[in-house]
Every structure is written in C-alpha cells, then in structure tokens.
Design an enzyme around this catalytic site. Sequence first.
Site, mmCIF file in Angstrom:
data_model
loop_
_atom_site.group_PDB
_atom_site.id
_atom_site.type_symbol
_atom_site.label_atom_id
_atom_site.label_comp_id
_atom_site.label_asym_id
_atom_site.label_seq_id
_atom_site.Cartn_x
_atom_site.Cartn_y
_atom_site.Cartn_z
ATOM 1 N N HIS A 417 -18.319 81.518 43.124
ATOM 2 C CA HIS A 417 -18.374 80.951 41.779
ATOM 3 C C HIS A 417 -19.012 81.912 40.778
ATOM 4 O O HIS A 417 -18.442 82.210 39.727
ATOM 5 C CB HIS A 417 -19.161 79.635 41.858
ATOM 6 C CG HIS A 417 -19.218 78.889 40.555
ATOM 7 N ND1 HIS A 417 -20.308 78.972 39.728
ATOM 8 C CD2 HIS A 417 -18.325 78.094 39.939
ATOM 9 C CE1 HIS A 417 -20.092 78.221 38.654
ATOM 10 N NE2 HIS A 417 -18.889 77.674 38.767
ATOM 11 N N CYS A 793 -2.343 85.158 40.617
ATOM 12 C CA CYS A 793 -3.435 84.882 39.678
ATOM 13 C C CYS A 793 -4.799 84.863 40.357
ATOM 14 O O CYS A 793 -5.800 84.537 39.749
ATOM 15 C CB CYS A 793 -3.195 83.576 38.925
ATOM 16 S SG CYS A 793 -3.255 82.142 39.988
HETATM 17 C C1 PEP Z 1 -6.951 81.194 43.857
HETATM 18 O O1 PEP Z 1 -7.241 80.411 44.751
HETATM 19 O O2 PEP Z 1 -6.523 82.342 44.072
HETATM 20 C C2 PEP Z 1 -7.106 80.823 42.444
HETATM 21 C C3 PEP Z 1 -6.669 81.611 41.498
HETATM 22 O O3 PEP Z 1 -7.730 79.648 42.158
HETATM 23 P P1 PEP Z 1 -9.313 79.395 42.272
HETATM 24 O O4 PEP Z 1 -9.962 80.741 42.369
HETATM 25 O O5 PEP Z 1 -9.679 78.648 41.054
HETATM 26 O O6 PEP Z 1 -9.402 78.604 43.519
#
Ligand code: PEP
Length: 838
Positions: A417, A793
């Site tokens: 986080h 992403c």
């Molecule tokens: C992922 O899991 O790669 C993502 C982009 O979402 P998050 O990091 O919010 O879980």
Amino acid sequence: MTFITATAPVATNSHGGRAKCLQRLVRLELPVPKTVALSFAEVHRIAGGEMPDMDALLAPFESDAIVCVRPSSEDPDWGGPGAILNIGMNDARHASLSDQIGARAANGLYARFIQSYSVNVARLDPDTFDDMDYQAADICRQLLDAYEDEAEEPFPQSRADQLAGVLRSMARAWEGTSARLLRQAKGAPADAGLGLVVQEMVLGLGHGECGSGVLQLVNSTTGLPQITGRYLSQSQGREALETGAALFLERDSRGPSLQETVPEAFEELKAHAALMRIRLRAEMQIEFTIESGNVHILDGVRVQRSSRAAVRIAVRLAKDGIIPKQEALIRVEPRALSELLHRQVDPEAQRDVIATGIAASPGAATGKIVFSAAEAQASAARGEACVLVRRETNPEDIRGMHDASALLTERGGITSHAAVIGRGLGVPCVVGASSLRFQLRKRALIAPDGRVFREGETITIDGTEGQILAGEPAMLEATLDDSFQTLMAWADEERDIDVRANADTPADAQTARNFNANGIGLCRTEHMFFEADRLTVMREMIFADASDDRRSAIEQLLPMQRDDFTKLFRIMQGQPVCIRLFDPPLHEFLPTDRAGLRDLAEALNLPLSVVTRRADALGEYNPMLGMRGVRLGITVPEIYDMQARAIFEATIAASRDGDPIVPEIMIPLVSAKREVELVKTRIDAVAAAVRTEQGTDFDYRLGVMVETPRAALRAEDIAPHCHFFSFGTNDLTQMTYGLSRDDAGRFMSTYVRQGVFPEDPFHTLDADGVGELLKLGAQRGRAAQPDLTLSVCGEHGGSPESIAFCRKIGIDYVSCSPFRVPVARLAAAQLAILDKIG
Ligand code: PEP
Ligand code: MG
C-alpha cells in the site's frame, strides 16, 4: 600488442574504450604521446603468468622514455585498476633528470613511482610511507630504503622489469573476485575483459611552463556549456583536481586562470576539445599536460554527468546536428528521468545512512519523524515537513500520507500500500526497512548501530536509493527544463505503444496530463472514499442492516462520486479514462483500534459491542483472496450500481462542454464469465435508466481486469462480453506465485541474493511465468474478440523491461503511476528505435 596509429586494428570490444578513444584522437591529429595497446586476450594471458615480449613492447619508445600504464575496459563505468605513472624511473634516470629539469622535479617523479610500485605491485602496506618528508632532498633514498626493508629485495632498476611487474599486477587485480563483483554490480558481464595502454609520459614537471590538468566544455551537474576543470603547474595525472592551489581554466573572479597565465595553451586546448566534441560525437573530458608551453592530450573520457546533464547534453548534441535525435533518445537512461522529476540528495552531500530498505518511490525528502497519520496531518497544518513512519500503511492512513513529505515502513514490498500510494503521489518512500527497530509505543526508531531516533527528530528518506539518512543533507531540486520537454517530444514521435497513467484523484490526473499521458488507465475508485466526510458515510453503508438504510447511504455517496468523475473527465479533456469499480474488502474501511470503534459507535448511535461484533464478522482470514472486487459487486450490487450511475451522469455533464466522452468501466478480480454477465446486465440497466432520465445518449466501454490466473486461462469465455482487458499484474503476480504482495518484502532480498528469483517479480515482470499467463490471456482473448484492447496496469507498466515484453505480445498500452509516465515514454521510444535500426 598494437602500436596505436590511425589505421592499426584497435577496437573497443577487443582493446577497450580508452585504447579506441586514443586511436580516434590520433586520427584527429591531436598531439597524443606514443601509445601501445594490449588486448583483452593479451592481458588475460598476463594474469595467467604468460608475459609478452617486453623488448618488443618497449621498442616504439626511446630507450630512456618514461611510460605509464592505464586500464582500458570496454565500458569506462566498469572501472579498473588505477593508472601507474613514471615507469622507467630508476637511480640513473633520476640522476640524469636532476641535471635536466632540477632535483626537485626529478625527486617528485621518482618518489611517486617508488610509492605506487610499492603499494600496487609489491603490495607493501601503504603505512610504510607515512611520516615521510616529501620535500626532503633525499626523499628518494628514504623511500628506497623503506622499500628494501619491507620487500627484502632491492628496488627494480630495469624499465622492462618494472613494466612487467605493473602489467602483471594490473591484470591480476582485474581478475580478482572483489573487482569482478564490483563491476558486475555496474552491469559488466562476468567475463568482461581488460585492455591496458602503455603510453609515453610527457612530464608535467621541469623548466618552463610545465604541468597537467583536465578540461571539459560542459558543467557536469547542469549539462550547460561551461569550460570546467583545473590546471596545476609542476604536476602529473589528476593532481590538479586534488588541491585548492590549482588554476581555473577560463578567466574567473575566484582566482588566477590558465587563460591568463598561458593563453596560447588555453586556446589550443579549447580548440582540441571542440573538435573532439564534434568528431567523437560526445562531451569529453580531456586529460592534458603542458611541457615547456606545449600542449599534449593524454586521454579523453566521457564527461561524468548527472541525470539532468545527461538529458541536456544529448539534446544539445542532436540540436547541433552532431548526433541524430534517435541517438539522443537512446543515450539517456529512462530511469535517470525519474531523478529529474523529484528532488534528490545532492550527490556531493555527506550521507549518514541509518539503515536501508526497499526503494519504493523515488526522490528524497526531509522531515520530522511522526508515527501516525493524524500527526502527519497536524504537522502539515503547522507547516512542518514530516516523515510518516508506520509498520505498514493501510487505507485509513491516506490523508496523512498525502500530508507527509516522505513515507517509511517496516514491512511491505514494492506493491504494498505505502509503495503504490507513494509512487502515485510522487512522495519518496522506503518500505521493508526491517533492519530498523520500529518501537511505535516508545515512539522511536532504533538503528542497527544502536542510535535512537525519536519522534520529532529530523531524518531524510531517499526513495531512489532505498536509504534512511540522519539529518538533512543538501538536496538538488527537480527540474523539468526545455531539454527534458524536447526529449519527451522526440520520444513521442518514435514510440508505438501508448502510455497511460494510474490516477485516482484530480491532482493525479493533472500530473498525468502534465506528463502527457495518453489517458488514465486505472482509476482506483476506493481511494476516493477515504476523505473524512466520505468515510463516515461509507461506514454507515457498510453497517446498514436493511437494504433501505444502505440505499440512503449510497445516495449520499452518489453526488460525491459524480463530482469526482466529472473532474477527472474535464481534466483529461477527451483522453480516455478507465474507471475501476470498487475493489478492496469492505472491512478495510473500518477503524482498526478501540478508540476508532468507539467513535464509530457514537456516530452510528449503536452500542460499542454491536459495532465491534459486526466489524469482527466482516474480518477475513485472507482478505486479499476473499470478499473483494467483483465478488463484492455481486453480493452487494448497490455499490456498483451507484458507481455506474455516477460515471454515466458525469459523462453527460462533462460531455456538455466538450467532445462526447466514452467512459471505460473496469470490473476487478474477475475469475468467471458469469461474474461479467451479471455485472454487465446491471450496468447496462443503469445506463438505460440514465439515458431515459436525462434524455441523452452516450456510449461506454466495459472491460475486466485480468488479475486472477483463471481469468487469463478462460479469457476466451470472458472476452466476448468485453471491449478491453487490463492485466493487473500486481495481483496476477501475487496469485501466480502464491506470494503475498504485502509480505514478500521480508524475504525477497534473501531470495534474490540466493538466485531463487532473478529479480523481485513485483518489480520486474516475471516473463516466464506471469508473462506466460499474459500471453495466453492475450491470445485467447483476441481469438474470441479480435478488437479487444489490451493493456497492463499493474506497477510493472512503468518498468522498461516489462514494456519490452508488453510490446512483444501486442499490448496496446501500459498504465503506470503518473511520475513514471516519462520513464515509460522514453523506454517505449528506445524499444521502437532499436527495432527500426535492427
Ligand atoms: C493489480 O492488481 O495489478 C492492480 C493494478 O490493482 P491493485 O494494485 O489495485 O490491486
Ligand atoms: Mg489488483
């Protein structure tokens, strides 16, 4: 061995960069002393004890010439043993030179050689020569006696023997384990070779104007044109850089200069440097010697440069027509750009490193230690910079994280986080600093060396290096100058893959636009719910017993979300915006301590016991694999309904004053086709309702995040319902390895050190495993739906290696933290250029 002439067979990959550069200087007819180059193969044989024919090696030089040996590795950054000067100095030469150039100068030459031979070749203890008076008339005798005492043999008098000893020691030093590890850390291959050059010395000592110095035409920090360097009369090598007594080169208000003292030599050097810049197609630092007023060029090396200077130098060389734009783009290391986007610790500053951790978000910042998000907010309200220190951060800390100058956590890895938020905000962050003891109750950090840093004390976080520093070292400010903008514009002309930004707030979106992102690739909507006013409503929604109560809370959230999305659409001015529906488990929104639960009980007018019980009931053993993402969307559908409505209403509002907006809606954590069908049916229904209510038509695109292995494997079932797939490589890596993204930091460095993983897979995409799922998902998805847009992403989207992989498998765009967008743009351009030029 090869005597360097304009046409001799000398190449960088067989004789090293220095030998090749000297040949270029010879071709330019610059005054370069006679030089012989030894190839990598010859030096390797020397290390094994097979000496070359020393007579042949010395044949090109006069019988009484003094020579030096310098290293010539393929890449100058890989280092090498230090140069050894004045080989050939012996008792007889000392006597003859004393007559020619004076006893003082002759002493200087012989003393320097005895000392460096003793330390580097005979491996005597450098302390042997402490406490000697180098001005003494018999200094050479004293040094020779000290040598003979320690080495138990006379100092070698034959030039050939001296040279053989020097060559052997330099060859062996290169092949030693510690030197090999050091250069491998700088990117050298394990079998990198060393070349050596043997060069006739031009003595910087003697009668008339004699001395040595270095000169370059640019400032190494800024990259701006500026003649920099120093010159010292009666000196050798780089001594001019080691003393305050040296002259400036150009006329300077701070003191005397070479331009004033020896103007002809200064002009000649300037002309040579300008010619080298054009013909060697690089900014070079020249090492020169003046002997009786005559200039000699001993060597040229690429100018040392900061990242800022690297960009400016490359752009100026291209603008001056010396190199093509494409080459300028190739010459700048993409990661170096992130140094330009953030404040950095001044490379010249003293660093008092308390501990190290994982470099999670680049840049450096100083502040007073605080141990809670609330204190970070209070500190910001007082106008005081602070470093927020937590065991790990959670969504509740978000406000404090916004207000902190830097973040430091004990736990976590590159996608935890704190790391993700830090990068998103452009706030320097170090995570996983477990060598520090975090004594949160005592409000102190204990360094491995026992020093204690308490709340309120000042520390500096260097998120580029992963270091925690005591105090406040000098900083270099971020600068996005013209050269940066020019380089970025050239990169955009070349690249063939789009780069979007992960942006959750209007401020992030503005950063994304400033960095010319091709849109927003991931808006994590849950981050919008942590503002204090929204958090309370969110909690009411979570605690609602009856559907009506839930609806009333959700109605309060709707206008807030609509407002968020309208702002994002307006800022992005028609660029695509991909909004991800709510993803995290609900309990993340609940208070984590007793005081927080009591406040919540008060706000909801419920007994503490009820609130505590309900909060416990929402808890899960493994929340990352539990009720989150689409699973929540299906079990508590009101949340997604509200978000879809907010997106559509914002679409209509923002389209009124510009081009029609086509929002992209993304469903997280999908693993089965039926999940998509159910959510799609509801979202279509919301769209139809909004169209009817407002009497306005609009389009939207629906897609899924492919972040569970099953979604990748079953891509063929899922794709027919989708316009796009976005690979969430953070969760996909977590689930492919069965490796918690929040806990991996604890053992990752051991794993990487022992070669279990070549790199942290949360940092560099694991092309073999996770990449295989990406490939499969892309192929299967496109087989069922040829127009499917594909993107990545996860945090990998901003790393140059991952972008290379994404291009290969036909990904349309990558999306990364806004501050990594320029890095990704340049990396993408370099890949396209390398493909074009083969
Ligand atoms: C992922 O899991 O790669 C993502 C982009 O979402 P998050 O990091 O919010 O879980
Ligand atoms: Mg995810």
